[in-house]
Design a protein around this motif. Structure first.
Motif, mmCIF file in Angstrom:
data_model
loop_
_atom_site.group_PDB
_atom_site.id
_atom_site.type_symbol
_atom_site.label_atom_id
_atom_site.label_comp_id
_atom_site.label_asym_id
_atom_site.label_seq_id
_atom_site.Cartn_x
_atom_site.Cartn_y
_atom_site.Cartn_z
ATOM 1 N N THR A 211 -16.904 -8.896 70.212
ATOM 2 C CA THR A 211 -15.953 -7.995 70.255
ATOM 3 C C THR A 211 -15.949 -6.647 69.627
ATOM 4 N N ASP A 212 -16.981 -6.534 68.785
ATOM 5 C CA ASP A 212 -17.274 -5.469 67.855
ATOM 6 C C ASP A 212 -15.761 -5.168 67.153
ATOM 7 N N GLU B 29 -14.646 0.115 84.720
ATOM 8 C CA GLU B 29 -15.132 0.778 83.638
ATOM 9 C C GLU B 29 -14.930 0.149 82.319
ATOM 10 N N GLY B 30 -15.920 -0.200 81.577
ATOM 11 C CA GLY B 30 -15.573 -0.966 80.081
ATOM 12 C C GLY B 30 -16.490 -1.748 79.716
ATOM 13 N N LYS B 31 -16.034 -2.651 78.812
ATOM 14 C CA LYS B 31 -16.921 -3.727 78.280
ATOM 15 C C LYS B 31 -16.120 -5.199 78.231
ATOM 16 N N GLU B 32 -17.058 -6.096 78.699
ATOM 17 C CA GLU B 32 -16.354 -7.387 78.396
ATOM 18 C C GLU B 32 -15.774 -7.698 76.946
ATOM 19 N N ASP C 285 -13.155 -6.496 75.330
ATOM 20 C CA ASP C 285 -12.585 -5.561 75.160
ATOM 21 C C ASP C 285 -11.126 -6.026 75.802
ATOM 22 N N TYR D 168 -10.044 -3.939 78.767
ATOM 23 C CA TYR D 168 -10.851 -4.194 80.183
ATOM 24 C C TYR D 168 -10.478 -5.445 80.765
#
Length: 242
Positions: free
Chosen positions: A74-75, A171-174, A176, A179
């Motif tokens: 997830t960062d 647009e975006g990152k899994e 998140d 998103y």
């Protein structure tokens, strides 16, 4: 398309809320929440073209260990949660945003409800009311879809795989949560709007889907009554259960 399983829960609402939690690896407490909420007319399944759209995204304070797997996925790191919002504040904010509407909530998989239950203060009336409102007006899209669309092993698809199967681009990152909430919303729309694609996906691995008992029972009844059943007959029965 009948969409009978949707009708009882969804048609009387006027706002659809697609949400996602991220949580700690071991205690499964929430560390982030996002949702995409869309306005619709009562008696319909799809959002209004010019209806209100609400997006919400926040980190949530948590003292528990996040876990290296979740951090990498997830960062989200412990230092980021020090200035995050307390869960009670998040509940108040979400409640205020959604108060004007008669809502239906959607997530993908039961882990979101599990995290909500683990995170809330069960002695706090506001948080308990929020939990009850969500769970009493809720659709687990994973549970719903896996009764209809499965892979070649008869297993449910991931959110990312469904995104690709319906040719959805966001647009975006899994992982998140905003998103993932948007992807879930787009999958919901694609399922409602694209009858032909849904039918293709249902039929593709129908033979290995162990969740088709109601459809199989209806087809068997038709076969016994009429002495025959065609592919078109099967499609007609499937459509009633979509």
């Amino acid at each position: 398309m009948a969409f009978s399983p949707f009708q009882k829960k969804i048609l009387n609402s006027n706002f659809l809320v697609f949400f996602d939690f991220e949580g700690t690896q071991f205690s499964h407490k929430a560390i982030a929440l996002a949702f995409v909420g869309v306005e619709k007319e009562v008696g319909t399944l799809l959002p209004k073209k010019d209806g209100k759209v609400i997006q919400y995204h926040t980190l949530i304070q948590c003292q528990d260990e996040i876990g290296s797997f979740v951090e990498n996925l997830t960062d989200i790191h412990p230092s980021m949660l020090k200035q995050a919002k307390p869960f009670h504040q998040v509940v108040l904010e979400v409640t205020k945003l959604l108060r004007p509407y008669k809502k239906m909530y959607f997530s993908y998989g039961n882990s979101d409800i599990f995290m909500l239950h683990n995170t809330m203060d069960k002695e706090n009336e506001t948080e308990l009311n929020f939990f009850n409102n969500v769970t009493h007006n809720y659709v687990d899209m994973q549970s719903f879809l896996q009764k209809r669309i499965v892979d070649h092993n008869g297993r449910c698809f991931s959110l990312a795989k469904l995104r690709d199967l319906f040719s959805i681009h966001v647009e975006g990152k899994e992982h998140d949560p905003l998103y993932d909430s948007e992807v879930l919303y787009q999958i919901y729309q694609a399922y409602i709007e694209n009858k032909e694609r849904v039918m293709e996906l249902v039929l593709e691995n129908y033979a290995v889907n162990s969740n088709t008992k109601n459809i199989d029972k209806e087809i068997t009844s038709i076969l016994l009554q009429k002495g025959e059943a065609s592919l078109d007959t099967l499609k007609g029965v499937i459509e009633k259960h979509l």
